[in-house]
Scaffold this active site. Sequence first.
Site, PDB file in Angstrom:
ATOM      1  CG  HIS A 147      -2.030  -0.990   1.222  1.00  0.00           C
ATOM      2  ND1 HIS A 147      -1.999  -2.140   0.499  1.00  0.00           N
ATOM      3  CD2 HIS A 147      -3.214  -1.021   1.904  1.00  0.00           C
ATOM      4  CE1 HIS A 147      -3.094  -2.861   0.736  1.00  0.00           C
ATOM      5  NE2 HIS A 147      -3.845  -2.205   1.571  1.00  0.00           N
ATOM      6  N   GLY A 198      -1.329  -2.153  -5.506  1.00  0.00           N
ATOM      7  CA  GLY A 198      -2.331  -3.190  -5.262  1.00  0.00           C
ATOM      8  C   GLY A 198      -3.629  -2.596  -4.740  1.00  0.00           C
ATOM      9  CG  HIS A 199      -6.018  -0.253  -1.429  1.00  0.00           C
ATOM     10  ND1 HIS A 199      -6.877   0.682  -1.986  1.00  0.00           N
ATOM     11  CD2 HIS A 199      -6.637  -0.702  -0.305  1.00  0.00           C
ATOM     12  CE1 HIS A 199      -7.963   0.780  -1.228  1.00  0.00           C
ATOM     13  NE2 HIS A 199      -7.848  -0.047  -0.210  1.00  0.00           N
ATOM     14  CG  HIS A 273     -10.475  -4.623  -1.314  1.00  0.00           C
ATOM     15  ND1 HIS A 273     -10.805  -3.293  -1.220  1.00  0.00           N
ATOM     16  CD2 HIS A 273     -10.059  -4.999  -0.085  1.00  0.00           C
ATOM     17  CE1 HIS A 273     -10.600  -2.889   0.024  1.00  0.00           C
ATOM     18  NE2 HIS A 273     -10.143  -3.904   0.739  1.00  0.00           N
ATOM     19  CD  GLU A 325     -11.337  -5.805   3.903  1.00  0.00           C
ATOM     20  OE1 GLU A 325     -11.802  -5.247   4.897  1.00  0.00           O
ATOM     21  OE2 GLU A 325     -10.242  -5.486   3.395  1.00  0.00           O
ATOM     22  CD  GLU A 341     -14.130  -1.412   3.953  1.00  0.00           C
ATOM     23  OE1 GLU A 341     -13.838  -2.447   3.322  1.00  0.00           O
ATOM     24  OE2 GLU A 341     -13.302  -0.518   4.216  1.00  0.00           O
ATOM     25  CB  CYS A 343     -14.314   2.364   2.796  1.00  0.00           C
ATOM     26  SG  CYS A 343     -13.462   3.061   4.208  1.00  0.00           S
ATOM     27  CB  CYS A 409     -10.056   2.489   6.154  1.00  0.00           C
ATOM     28  SG  CYS A 409     -11.114   1.030   6.169  1.00  0.00           S
ATOM     29  CB  CYS A 410     -15.117   3.019   7.771  1.00  0.00           C
ATOM     30  SG  CYS A 410     -14.978   1.499   6.811  1.00  0.00           S
TER      31      CYS A 410
END
Lengths: 644, 644
Positions: A147, A198-199, A273, A325, A341, A343, A409-410
Site C-alpha cells: 500500500h 495493489g490498492h 476488493h 472485502e 463496507e 468505505c 479506514c471508514c
Amino acid sequence: MDAIPQARPEESGGRSLPVVFTSVEFRDRFWRPRQESVRARTVPILLERSESAGMIEALDVDTPPPPLRIPIGRWGGTTQMFWDSDLGKWIEAASYTLAVKRDPALEARIDDIAERYRKAQRPDGYMNAYFIRRAPEKRWTNLRDWHELYCAGHLIEGAVAYFQATGKRVLLDALIRYVDHIAATFGTGPGQKRGYCGHEEIELALVKLYRVTGERKHLELARYFIDERGRQPHYFDFEARARGDDPANFAFRTYEYNQSYKPVREQDRVVGHAVRAMYLLSGMADIAGAYGDEGLRLACERMWNDLTGKNLYLTGGLGPSKANEGFTFDYDLPNDTAYAETCASVGLIFWAHRMLHIDCDGRYADVMERALYNGAASGLSLAGDRFFYENPLESHGDHHRWEWHVCPCCPPNIARLVASLGRYLCSSSDTEAAIHLYASSVTRLALGGRKVTLRQETEYPWEGTVAVHVEADAPGRFVLKLRVPGWCRAWSATVNGAALDRPTVERGYLRIEREWKSGDVVRLQLAMPVERVYANPRVAEDAGRVALMRGPIVYCLEAADNSVPLHRIALPRTAKLEARYDAGLLGGVGTVVGEAMAASEEGWDASLYRTDRPPPVPVRVAAVPYCVWDNRTPGAMAVWLREA
Amino acid sequence: MDAIPQARPEESGGRSLPVVFTSVEFRDRFWRPRQESVRARTVPILLERSESAGMIEALDVDTPPPPLRIPIGRWGGTTQMFWDSDLGKWIEAASYTLAVKRDPALEARIDDIAERYRKAQRPDGYMNAYFIRRAPEKRWTNLRDWHELYCAGHLIEGAVAYFQATGKRVLLDALIRYVDHIAATFGTGPGQKRGYCGHEEIELALVKLYRVTGERKHLELARYFIDERGRQPHYFDFEARARGDDPANFAFRTYEYNQSYKPVREQDRVVGHAVRAMYLLSGMADIAGAYGDEGLRLACERMWNDLTGKNLYLTGGLGPSKANEGFTFDYDLPNDTAYAETCASVGLIFWAHRMLHIDCDGRYADVMERALYNGAASGLSLAGDRFFYENPLESHGDHHRWEWHVCPCCPPNIARLVASLGRYLCSSSDTEAAIHLYASSVTRLALGGRKVTLRQETEYPWEGTVAVHVEADAPGRFVLKLRVPGWCRAWSATVNGAALDRPTVERGYLRIEREWKSGDVVRLQLAMPVERVYANPRVAEDAGRVALMRGPIVYCLEAADNSVPLHRIALPRTAKLEARYDAGLLGGVGTVVGEAMAASEEGWDASLYRTDRPPPVPVRVAAVPYCVWDNRTPGAMAVWLREA
C-alpha cells in the site's frame, strides 16, 4: 474559497462541473446536524484516537521507530503500515471543516504533522513513514500488498485539501516532491519500474493534485497507473519473484482481488476488493473525463451496469463478502453476513459523482443518492463518535458501531464525505445549473458571468415538495435542471405558480430554459408514497421478501420499535402503511408504521415441531430509516421482511 | 451368538432388554442394502484409509515413532493423537459384520492390530499408542484436551465387539489390563487422580465391558467417571496448573464445552460439544439403569426435554455450531450453516435407545427413529464409500460427502450403527416383546422359556402397513407391544383379521396381551399421508417455512429434480402433494411431488430492484428423502421451503 477548482478549465469542455462545497450552506435537518457533528465531534475524536494509537509520535524521526503493533493507548492495534493513509484521510476531513470555518488550534496540529512529514522525507523525495522508520530496504518491493502508493494518495488528498482550506503549502510541497520521486520511479521508460499499487487510490489523488498544480505531469502519472494495470507480463508476478517469492503464494489467490487480472479497459465486471474497485473506477472516470477517453468511459459504463444491475444492495452497499472485502458472484447479496463496507459506499459515491459529470444522467445521481442516504450515512452514529465498518441489512442484535477499528479506514472516509457534501448537491456551467440532490440549503453559483444563488426550501428526504428560489445579480437566460429521482413515479412542477408548458425530462432531469430573475420560484412536487420494493428473483436471500422505501430512504425494522422478534413478522401484501415524521425520534426522522402479522407462540408448549401451521396474529410494526439504526438500545434489525 | 449379552441378568429387573442384533435379519429395501454396503464397501475402505494414513504402521514399537502429521498416503493428515479411537471404532464396526458372517482375512487384519497393541502395552498396563510412541512423559497430564480415556473407551468397545463376534481375547485381555491400570490411576482413594476425560466415551464403554466380564469393578469405574465430572475443585483447573498452564487458556473458554461446568446430576441443558454430550448421556442412562439411580435418570430426562424441545433439528441432527461442534442457545437451528455432525445423531440414537430401555416410552423411539432415518443415515453415501461430517438442512450446492476427513470419526460411527442395527428393532423380557422399529425382517427372541420368532412384512418406511407374523415353539401368553409412531395420527390393528377389542396404547405402544401361537398375524395400519411440518415460531430460520415429511422420513428438494433454483420456490398452503415410490431412483425411494410457485424472471431485464412484485408462476416440484441427498449430480438442497 470560491477559487477551489473542481476541475481545470481546460477539462470542462462546456460540461457542468460540481460546485465548490464551500459555496453550499446546508440548512436542513438531515445533513446540517451531521456536518456539525463531524466538525465538533468526529474530527477531534479521530485526532485523539490516531494520536493515542501512536500514529503521530511514530512520525518523529528523532525517536526510535515504533514497535510493529503498538500496544499503548486505548486505540492501539491498528495496522501501522497504513497509518499514512489514516492521517491523510483525517487531514482531508479536518481541512474540509477548516474551509468552512478556520480553527487555529486544529491547524496547529495539522501543521505539526506536516512538519514531521517534511522532516521525515528522504532527500530523494520518498515519504512513506512506515518504510522510512521501519524497513527502508523494503521500499517499493511489494506494491501488491504493502500500500505505499495508496498511502501516498491519501496524503496527497489531505495535502491538497489543507492547501485549499488554508493556503499552507508545507505538506503540499512535500507531496509534490514525493510525486516527482514516484514519477521518476514508475513508468515505461528505461530503468523505471512498470508498477502500480495493489490498492488503488493514488490515481484519483493525482488528478486532484493536478487540479491545484496545473502540472500536466500529475495527470499523466495518474493515466500511466491506470493504463499499466493488469498488463502482461504481470508486474506483481515479476515483483514477487524479485523478492524470492512465488507469485502463487498471493494470499488472495487471484488478481481479480486488486482489479489487475486484465487491463482495465478490457474489464466488464466489478471484481475483488470493493473499496479498491470504487477508487479505481473513480480514477478511471477522472481520466476518461479529463482526456475525453471514450474507451475508458465505456469500461466504466460496463462496470456500472454490472454493479448496479447485479451486485448492489438496496442500501447502496456493495461487496458482500468478508473474505475478500468484496465481490463474489452475481446476485450474491446476503443480508445478515453482508460486508458492505462503509468505505465502499463512500467510494461508490465518489465514482457516481464523477460519472455524473461526464454525462449528466439521473441514473448516476440515483445511485449516488441511494448510497448517500443509506449505506454510507449508516457508517456514522448520530453523535458522530461511533462507526460501522460493515453495513449488514439484517442483524440478530450482535452488530454495533465501533469506537475504533483494527483498520480505521471508514471513520475518516465518511467524515470527509459529509464535511464536503456540498460538492454533490449541484453543478454548473456557463449556461446551466443542475440540482442533483434536494436539501434545504443555499448554493452560490457562478453562471457565465452572473452570480446566481439557488435557495432550496424543502423537508426532503422526509417530504417531496421542493421550492427553489432563484436570486441573480442580473436577470438572464440559462437552463435550470432539476433531477426527477428514479424512485419517483409522479411529479409536477411550477415556475412562479404556473405549470410548465410541455415539461421535458431529459435523462432524469427536468430542463427549464428561460430568462431567470431574482424572486423566481420553481416548485417541484415529487410524490413520495411508501413503496414496497422487490429484488430480482435471482437474489436468493431476498426471495419472498419485501423492503420498504420512501423517497430515497430505505427503511428497516429495529427491535427497539417492535414488540415481537423480527423474524416472526410477515408483511401482508395488502398491509396499509403510513408515513409519519417523528420529530422526537433519532434527531427527527420519517417513520413507516402499519399492521403486519406475526406467528403466535400459542399452543406450542414444549414442542419444537408440529403439523398445525402457527396461526398469524396481527401486530403493529414501525420502521425507521436504515441509516439511523443502532443508535438506541442494541437489538435486532431487518431491511428485507417476509411477505405474507 | 445368541449369548451376546445386552445387559447382565442382574440389571434387567424385569424390564425389556434389546434383542441381540445377530438375532435380527433385515429383509427390507432400506436397511438391508445399507448393511450390505457397510460390510462389502465401508469396512474394507475404512481399513484401507486407516492403513494409508499410517495408523496401523504407527503401532509397531519396533519402528521409529511416526511424525506428528503423516504426509504419506492419500488419506494422511488426520489427528494422530486420536488414532486409537479411529481403530477401535473400525474394529467394532468390522466385528459386527463378523458376528453375522465370519471372514478369516478380515480377522487376520484385526488379529494383527490386536497383537501390535499387545506388544505396545506397557508393563503397568498403559496402552495409548500415541503417548507410548511419541510422548511417554506426558501421559495423563491433559485429560481435558488429549482424549486418552476416550481412546481407551473406543478400544474397549472394539475389543468387546471382536470378542463377542469371534471369541478371541487378545485385545480384550489387553484392554482389561489397561482398565485395571486406569482404575488404579483414577479414583477418590489416596494417591489417585480425581480425573475424568474431556471427551466422554469410556463411561459407556466400561458398561459394555462389564456386560462381558461381569466384573462389578468395571461398572463402578464408569460410575466414578460420571459422578466425579464437574465437581469442585475442578480437576481440569488443577491439572492445567500442574502443567504450568493457566486454566483460563482453555481454547473453548467454558467447561460447558465438555459438560463439566457442574456435576452432571445438577445439569438440565444440553451444552457444549454435541457428540461428547450424547456419549455422556448414554453413559449416564446406562448407569441410571444399572443402579436404578433415579437422580441420574431425572438429569437425563431434563436434558432429553431440553434437547428435543428446543435444540433438535427436524432431521434428528444436533449441535448447530461449527465453533464448538455443538450447542449454542435455545432455538438456534440455522439450516445452511448447521453443523449437525453425523456422530452426534449416532450418539443421540445410542442415548435414545438406552432411555427406551429404562422406560419403554414411544417418545424415545420417535426421536431414535427420526435421527436414524434422517440425520444419521445421511452420513453414509448409498455406495458406502463417502461420508458427511456435517449435515446441513440447506445447501447452495457446495456441500458434499468426503472420501475421508481430517477427523475421520463419523465414517466408522455410522458404519458400526448400521452394522448392529438389529439391536434397535425390538426388545424382549420374560413376559413381553416390544417392536420399536418397523422393517421387513425376522427376529428371533427368547421370551421366558419360549423361542419366539417375529417376522415383519412391510414396505416401511415407504408404506405404513405392517404385518407381524408370530411363530412360537409352543403356544403361550405374553404381551406384544407395537409402537404407534408419534408422527402417526390415525392407525388401526387386527389380530388374525379381527379388530382389537378396546385397543390400548400405552405411552406410544399398542399393547396386545393374549395367548400367542404360530401362525398368528398382527396387521398394523399406520396412516402415512404427506405431512406439512412447521417449526416453533421461536426458531428464526424456519419462520414462514414448511417442511415435508411422510412417515419417519424428512424430505428435501434437490436441484437434480427441480427445474428452477430452489430459493425461488414457494409452496402454497393449498398445494396438492402426492407420495410416489420410485423403484429406479436412488436405490428405490419414496418421493413427494406436487405443484408449487416460483417467482418469474420475466420483465426484470437488467434491473435489480423494482416496486412490482415478481409474479409467481406454477412449477412442478419433486422431493426426495433427506437421507439420500447428494448421491447424484452435485447441487443445491433444501428441507425448509418457503410457504406461499
